[in-house]
Design a protein around this motif. Structure first.
Motif, PDB file in Angstrom:
ATOM      1  N   ASN A   4       0.859  -1.166   0.000  1.00 13.50           N
ATOM      2  CA  ASN A   4       0.000   0.000   0.000  1.00 13.50           C
ATOM      3  C   ASN A   4       0.896   1.218   0.000  1.00 13.50           C
ATOM      4  O   ASN A   4       1.968   1.210   0.578  1.00 13.50           O
ATOM      5  N   THR A   6       1.347   5.545   0.400  1.00 15.91           N
ATOM      6  CA  THR A   6       0.940   6.913   0.649  1.00 15.91           C
ATOM      7  C   THR A   6       1.965   7.753  -0.082  1.00 15.91           C
ATOM      8  O   THR A   6       2.784   7.238  -0.816  1.00 15.91           O
ATOM      9  N   ARG A   7       1.969   9.036   0.141  1.00 18.34           N
ATOM     10  CA  ARG A   7       2.931   9.872  -0.560  1.00 18.34           C
ATOM     11  C   ARG A   7       4.360   9.614  -0.125  1.00 18.34           C
ATOM     12  O   ARG A   7       5.266   9.704  -0.915  1.00 18.34           O
ATOM     13  N   PRO A  35      -2.591  10.936   6.335  1.00 17.07           N
ATOM     14  CA  PRO A  35      -3.980  10.716   5.911  1.00 17.07           C
ATOM     15  C   PRO A  35      -4.298   9.275   5.504  1.00 17.07           C
ATOM     16  O   PRO A  35      -5.232   8.676   6.023  1.00 17.07           O
ATOM     17  N   ALA A  36      -3.532   8.709   4.613  1.00 16.73           N
ATOM     18  CA  ALA A  36      -3.824   7.345   4.156  1.00 16.73           C
ATOM     19  C   ALA A  36      -3.444   6.319   5.217  1.00 16.73           C
ATOM     20  O   ALA A  36      -4.143   5.333   5.422  1.00 16.73           O
ATOM     21  N   ALA A  39      -6.049   5.947   8.191  1.00 21.72           N
ATOM     22  CA  ALA A  39      -7.229   5.124   7.901  1.00 21.72           C
ATOM     23  C   ALA A  39      -6.889   3.639   7.970  1.00 21.72           C
ATOM     24  O   ALA A  39      -7.662   2.839   8.514  1.00 21.72           O
ATOM     25  N   ALA A  40      -5.735   3.266   7.439  1.00 22.10           N
ATOM     26  CA  ALA A  40      -5.325   1.855   7.465  1.00 22.10           C
ATOM     27  C   ALA A  40      -5.086   1.378   8.897  1.00 22.10           C
ATOM     28  O   ALA A  40      -5.517   0.278   9.272  1.00 22.10           O
TER      29      ALA A  40
END
Length: 122
Positions: A4, A6-7, A35-36, A39-40
């Protein structure tokens, strides 16, 4: 295993033979990752008695928002009567936990066995 992105940080989740979820974080754990990743991690800590290990050895940088997301995960795990352990490299990341006074707030464990029986969660 599922990758997965994110930035600024990549994470991989796997489950060991005993049911522990291992989350390996790689890259920079900073404001761009939150942010990402938030959530995970919320999803991983949502169940009853989560048993998690965060492997931070591949992490090259942690800022205050990165520490904040780790603290949030710790608090969610504790509220659900679970267990969260960190595997950290020596050097800057370990010093960061000590200098911020967070070393006593987390449980640390040794390096994960390279040949551990891990099964993908995804």
């Amino acid at each position: 295993m599922g990758d997965n992105h994110t930035r600024s940080v990549t994470y991989r989740t796997a489950r060991t033979a005993d049911g522990t979820t291992v989350v390996t974080l790689r890259g920079e754990l900073d404001i761009l990752a939150v942010p990402a990743l938030s959530a995970a991690l919320d999803a991983l800590t949502a169940g009853a008695e989560p048993d998690l290990i965060f492997d931070l050895r591949p992490v090259s940088f942690v800022d205050c928002t990165g520490l904040g997301i780790l603290c949030r995960a710790r608090n969610r795990v504790r509220a659900r009567h679970g267990r969260l352990r960190l595997v950290v490299p020596g050097g800057a990341v370990l010093r960061l936990f000590r200098q911020t006074g967070l070393a006593g707030a987390f449980e640390f464990c040794g390096p994960l066995a390279a040949d551990s029986a891990a099964v993908s969660l995804r």
